[in-house]
Design an enzyme around this catalytic site. Structure first.
Site, short mmCIF file in Angstrom:
data_model
loop_
_atom_site.label_atom_id
_atom_site.label_comp_id
_atom_site.label_asym_id
_atom_site.label_seq_id
_atom_site.Cartn_x
_atom_site.Cartn_y
_atom_site.Cartn_z
CE LYS A 83 -4.29 1.10 2.43
NZ LYS A 83 -4.90 1.07 3.77
C1 E4P Z 1 -8.25 2.00 3.51
O1 E4P Z 1 -7.44 1.25 3.03
C2 E4P Z 1 -8.02 2.81 4.73
O2 E4P Z 1 -7.31 2.02 5.66
C3 E4P Z 1 -9.30 3.22 5.42
O3 E4P Z 1 -10.45 2.88 4.69
C4 E4P Z 1 -9.28 4.55 6.05
O4 E4P Z 1 -10.52 4.78 6.66
P1 E4P Z 1 -10.78 5.91 7.74
O5 E4P Z 1 -10.99 7.20 7.04
O6 E4P Z 1 -12.03 5.46 8.45
O7 E4P Z 1 -9.59 5.93 8.65
#
Ligand code: E4P
Length: 226
Positions: A83
């Protein structure tokens, strides 16, 4: 649309696997930090529990460092996905890793332009963050809709992963727009199955069954136990 959990909590992941509908997991530094466990054993365990992609986030914004981390993350397990944040250096790293056949999830994507760049860099997944856009009074679903439309028109193979989902409507709308994947916290995942009419209807059927059972004669063996 594949359903992913956005968590690093093994109990939640095992429960999702038990339901038979979990197709992958996304993690990020915040979620990993919450678990207060050794990083490497934790992510290895997540990868072994889930039969599907597990996104593991890189740290920093130096292209060379991101490429090195990408190589190391890809070694963790066959289903580990690297990622990387959608920055200029992140794009450069994604291009190099993708050219080597390493799967990259470009994260922290907030605009259609960033999503176009992610696809052009060869990303395996792009992650538009809906909830965080909503938080700043910008409709995250509009951004997702633009991205899905552009990807369809252009024939991009990069998968669209609707991220930062906060409630079931986000999930339903993402599916309608053609997102390939939706990732959500366990709290939202649980909401997908809950309905008060299911609960009250189930209770009523259970009570009626108990009452009728003595008068129903021969039952299936497994029904005797219910
Ligand atoms: C996605 O890969 C992220 O980890 C995630 O959806 C972030 O979400 P949040 O805005 O609730 O922290």
């Amino acid at each position: 649309m594949k359903l992913f959990l956005d968590t690093a909590n093994l109990e939640e992941i095992r429960e999702g696997v038990r339901w038979g509908v979990l197709r992958g997991v996304t993690t990020n530094p915040t979620l990993i930090g919450k678990e207060q466990q050794d990083f490497l054993p934790l992510v290895k365990e997540i990868c072994s529990v889930v039969d599907g992609d597990v996104s593991i986030e890189t740290a920093g914004d130096d292209t060379e460092l991101l490429v090195r981390q990408g190589h190391e993350i890809a070694q963790i397990a066959d289903n580990a996905v690297v990622k990387i944040a959608t920055t200029a250096n992140g794009l450069a790293a994604t291009r190099r890793l993708s050219d080597e056949g390493i799967k990259v999830n470009m994260t922290l994507c907030f605009t259609a332009t960033q999503a176009i760049l992610a696809a052009e860099a060869g990303a395996y997944i792009v992650s538009p963050f809906l909830g965080r856009l909503d938080d700043v009074a910008t409709d995250g679903l509009v951004a997702l809709s633009d991205i899905c439309e552009i990807y369809a028109v252009q024939g991009y193979e990069t998968q669209v992963l609707a991220a930062s989902l906060r409630h079931p409507i986000h999930v339903v709308e993402s599916a309608k727009m053609g997102a390939d994947i939706a990732t959500m916290p366990f709290k939202v995942f649980e909401m997908l199955v809950k309905h008060p009419l299911t609960d009250s209807g189930f209770k009523r059927f259970t009570d009626d069954w108990e009452e009728a059972k003595p008068h129903l004669g021969e039952l299936l063996p497994s029904m005797q136990e219910a």
